[in-house]
Design a protein around this motif. Structure first.
Motif, PDB file in Angstrom:
ATOM      1  N   GLU A   4       0.717  -1.038  -0.095  1.00 33.23           N
ATOM      2  CA  GLU A   4      -0.183  -0.228   0.200  1.00 33.23           C
ATOM      3  C   GLU A   4       0.699   1.484   0.289  1.00 33.23           C
ATOM      4  OE1 GLU A   4      -2.236   1.962   3.832  1.00 33.23           O
ATOM      5  OE2 GLU A   4      -3.278  -0.469   2.627  1.00 33.23           O
ATOM      6  N   ASP A   5       0.606   2.315  -0.629  1.00 30.07           N
ATOM      7  CA  ASP A   5       1.407   3.499  -0.748  1.00 30.07           C
ATOM      8  C   ASP A   5       3.115   3.395  -0.742  1.00 30.07           C
ATOM      9  OD1 ASP A   5      -1.020   4.221  -1.243  1.00 30.07           O
ATOM     10  OD2 ASP A   5      -1.560   5.091   0.756  1.00 30.07           O
ATOM     11  N   GLY A   6       3.435   2.283  -1.933  1.00 28.18           N
ATOM     12  CA  GLY A   6       4.886   2.906  -1.335  1.00 28.18           C
ATOM     13  C   GLY A   6       5.679   1.371  -0.381  1.00 28.18           C
ATOM     14  N   MET A   7       4.495   0.559   0.644  1.00 31.24           N
ATOM     15  CA  MET A   7       5.137   0.124   1.923  1.00 31.24           C
ATOM     16  C   MET A   7       4.907  -1.367   1.352  1.00 31.24           C
ATOM     17  SD  MET A   7       6.533   3.274   3.575  1.00 31.24           S
ATOM     18  CE  MET A   7       6.258   2.320   5.537  1.00 31.24           C
ATOM     19  N   ALA A   8       5.427  -1.751   2.265  1.00 31.77           N
ATOM     20  CA  ALA A   8       5.079  -3.331   3.007  1.00 31.77           C
ATOM     21  C   ALA A   8       4.106  -3.055   4.551  1.00 31.77           C
ATOM     22  CB  ALA A   8       5.463  -4.187   2.976  1.00 31.77           C
ATOM     23  N   ARG A   9       2.793  -3.704   4.657  1.00 30.12           N
ATOM     24  CA  ARG A   9       2.301  -3.560   5.424  1.00 30.12           C
ATOM     25  C   ARG A   9       1.732  -5.270   6.241  1.00 30.12           C
ATOM     26  NH1 ARG A   9       1.591   2.000   5.950  1.00 30.12           N
ATOM     27  NH2 ARG A   9       1.486   3.201   4.574  1.00 30.12           N
ATOM     28  N   VAL A  10       2.269  -5.077   7.728  1.00 27.48           N
ATOM     29  CA  VAL A  10       1.835  -5.898   8.316  1.00 27.48           C
ATOM     30  C   VAL A  10       1.136  -5.787   9.500  1.00 27.48           C
ATOM     31  CG1 VAL A  10       3.303  -8.701   9.020  1.00 27.48           C
ATOM     32  CG2 VAL A  10       4.231  -7.103   7.245  1.00 27.48           C
ATOM     33  N   SER A  11       0.045  -6.704   9.573  1.00 28.52           N
ATOM     34  CA  SER A  11      -0.998  -5.994  10.633  1.00 28.52           C
ATOM     35  C   SER A  11      -0.565  -7.661  11.282  1.00 28.52           C
ATOM     36  CB  SER A  11      -2.468  -6.002  10.237  1.00 28.52           C
ATOM     37  OG  SER A  11      -1.985  -4.583   9.828  1.00 28.52           O
ATOM     38  N   ILE A  12      -0.348  -7.363  12.814  1.00 21.58           N
ATOM     39  CA  ILE A  12      -0.789  -8.924  13.363  1.00 21.58           C
ATOM     40  C   ILE A  12      -2.028  -8.206  14.923  1.00 21.58           C
ATOM     41  CG2 ILE A  12      -0.147 -10.812  14.951  1.00 21.58           C
ATOM     42  CD1 ILE A  12       2.445  -8.477  13.272  1.00 21.58           C
ATOM     43  N   GLU A  13      -2.675  -9.082  14.755  1.00 22.59           N
ATOM     44  CA  GLU A  13      -4.379  -9.014  15.524  1.00 22.59           C
ATOM     45  C   GLU A  13      -4.473 -10.098  16.737  1.00 22.59           C
ATOM     46  OE1 GLU A  13      -8.400  -7.692  14.870  1.00 22.59           O
ATOM     47  OE2 GLU A  13      -7.113  -7.152  13.185  1.00 22.59           O
ATOM     48  N   ASP A  14      -5.115  -9.966  17.648  1.00 19.39           N
ATOM     49  CA  ASP A  14      -5.429 -11.054  18.932  1.00 19.39           C
ATOM     50  C   ASP A  14      -6.443 -10.553  19.290  1.00 19.39           C
ATOM     51  OD1 ASP A  14      -5.119  -9.491  20.790  1.00 19.39           O
ATOM     52  OD2 ASP A  14      -2.542  -9.836  20.969  1.00 19.39           O
ATOM     53  N   THR A  15      -6.644 -11.444  20.147  1.00 18.79           N
ATOM     54  CA  THR A  15      -8.091 -11.311  20.820  1.00 18.79           C
ATOM     55  C   THR A  15      -7.884 -11.259  22.046  1.00 18.79           C
ATOM     56  OG1 THR A  15      -8.866 -13.522  20.430  1.00 18.79           O
ATOM     57  CG2 THR A  15      -9.789 -11.724  18.867  1.00 18.79           C
ATOM     58  N   GLY A  16      -7.308 -10.770  22.613  1.00 18.65           N
ATOM     59  CA  GLY A  16      -6.635 -11.149  23.898  1.00 18.65           C
ATOM     60  C   GLY A  16      -7.039 -10.067  24.767  1.00 18.65           C
ATOM     61  N   ILE A  17      -6.343 -10.019  26.017  1.00 27.41           N
ATOM     62  CA  ILE A  17      -6.897  -9.208  26.796  1.00 27.41           C
ATOM     63  C   ILE A  17      -7.257  -7.658  26.871  1.00 27.41           C
ATOM     64  CG2 ILE A  17      -6.524 -10.643  28.544  1.00 27.41           C
ATOM     65  CD1 ILE A  17      -3.662  -9.195  29.064  1.00 27.41           C
ATOM     66  N   GLY A  18      -6.025  -7.280  25.702  1.00 26.29           N
ATOM     67  CA  GLY A  18      -5.797  -6.213  25.165  1.00 26.29           C
ATOM     68  C   GLY A  18      -5.191  -5.164  26.666  1.00 26.29           C
ATOM     69  N   MET A  19      -5.047  -3.673  26.191  1.00 25.94           N
ATOM     70  CA  MET A  19      -4.248  -2.427  26.497  1.00 25.94           C
ATOM     71  C   MET A  19      -4.971  -1.231  26.953  1.00 25.94           C
ATOM     72  SD  MET A  19      -0.305  -3.422  25.734  1.00 25.94           S
ATOM     73  CE  MET A  19      -0.687  -3.272  23.543  1.00 25.94           C
ATOM     74  N   THR A  20      -4.226  -0.939  27.747  1.00 24.29           N
ATOM     75  CA  THR A  20      -5.446   0.469  28.075  1.00 24.29           C
ATOM     76  C   THR A  20      -4.412   1.452  26.685  1.00 24.29           C
ATOM     77  OG1 THR A  20      -3.793   1.533  29.990  1.00 24.29           O
ATOM     78  CG2 THR A  20      -5.993   0.410  30.322  1.00 24.29           C
ATOM     79  N   GLU A  21      -5.195   3.156  27.321  1.00 18.80           N
ATOM     80  CA  GLU A  21      -4.145   3.542  26.134  1.00 18.80           C
ATOM     81  C   GLU A  21      -2.758   4.135  26.732  1.00 18.80           C
ATOM     82  OE1 GLU A  21      -5.388   8.517  24.767  1.00 18.80           O
ATOM     83  OE2 GLU A  21      -6.463   6.846  24.994  1.00 18.80           O
ATOM     84  N   GLU A  22      -3.251   4.114  28.112  1.00 15.64           N
ATOM     85  CA  GLU A  22      -1.646   4.760  28.949  1.00 15.64           C
ATOM     86  C   GLU A  22      -0.847   3.646  28.961  1.00 15.64           C
ATOM     87  OE1 GLU A  22       1.028   6.985  31.294  1.00 15.64           O
ATOM     88  OE2 GLU A  22      -1.197   7.180  30.434  1.00 15.64           O
ATOM     89  N   GLN A  23      -1.170   1.825  28.527  1.00 17.05           N
ATOM     90  CA  GLN A  23      -0.332   1.446  28.990  1.00 17.05           C
ATOM     91  C   GLN A  23       0.563   1.700  27.629  1.00 17.05           C
ATOM     92  OE1 GLN A  23      -2.377  -2.320  29.647  1.00 17.05           O
ATOM     93  NE2 GLN A  23      -1.767  -2.708  31.750  1.00 17.05           N
ATOM     94  N   CYS A  24      -0.344   1.760  25.925  1.00 13.56           N
ATOM     95  CA  CYS A  24       0.043   1.839  24.598  1.00 13.56           C
ATOM     96  C   CYS A  24       1.022   2.340  24.492  1.00 13.56           C
ATOM     97  CB  CYS A  24      -0.822   2.082  23.387  1.00 13.56           C
ATOM     98  SG  CYS A  24      -2.399   0.441  23.676  1.00 13.56           S
ATOM     99  N   LYS A  25       1.356   3.485  25.320  1.00  7.42           N
ATOM    100  CA  LYS A  25       1.831   5.234  25.002  1.00  7.42           C
ATOM    101  C   LYS A  25       3.737   4.360  25.538  1.00  7.42           C
ATOM    102  CE  LYS A  25      -1.094   8.562  26.341  1.00  7.42           C
ATOM    103  NZ  LYS A  25      -1.521   9.778  27.456  1.00  7.42           N
TER     104      LYS A  25
END
Length: 84
Positions: free
Chosen positions: A6-27
């Motif tokens: 996409e747009d001259g880039m290789a994009r790899v997405s890895i998705e899970d359905t686990g416990i997730g994280m809060t916005e603060e943890q993602c930072k």
């Protein structure tokens, strides 16, 4: 796992359905030695994602995370395609 060009880039997405994280943890998820859940007894030093980010950065790419508590997490790595 999803891979696309996409747009001259290789994009790899890895998705899970686990416990997730809060916005603060993602930072902080790409910080060295950061562990989102310190109460877990899993082995590890909190270095894996900081190493991944370093490798992706060295190739001129980027990595992003989207997560929702109790719904899972998606990491997307974008790396420029080689030019001929």
């Amino acid at each position: 796992v999803n891979v696309r060009k996409e747009d001259g880039m290789a994009r790899v997405s890895i998705e899970d359905t686990g416990i997730g994280m809060t916005e603060e943890q993602c930072k902080h998820i790409f910080d060295r030695f950061y562990r989102a859940d310190k109460s877990r007894t899993d082995e590890g030093f909190g270095l894996g994602l900081s190493i991944v980010k370093s490798v992706v950065d060295s190739h001129g790419g980027s990595i992003e995370v989207k997560s929702c508590p109790s719904a899972g997490t998606t990491f997307t790595i974008s790396i420029p395609l080689a030019t001929s």
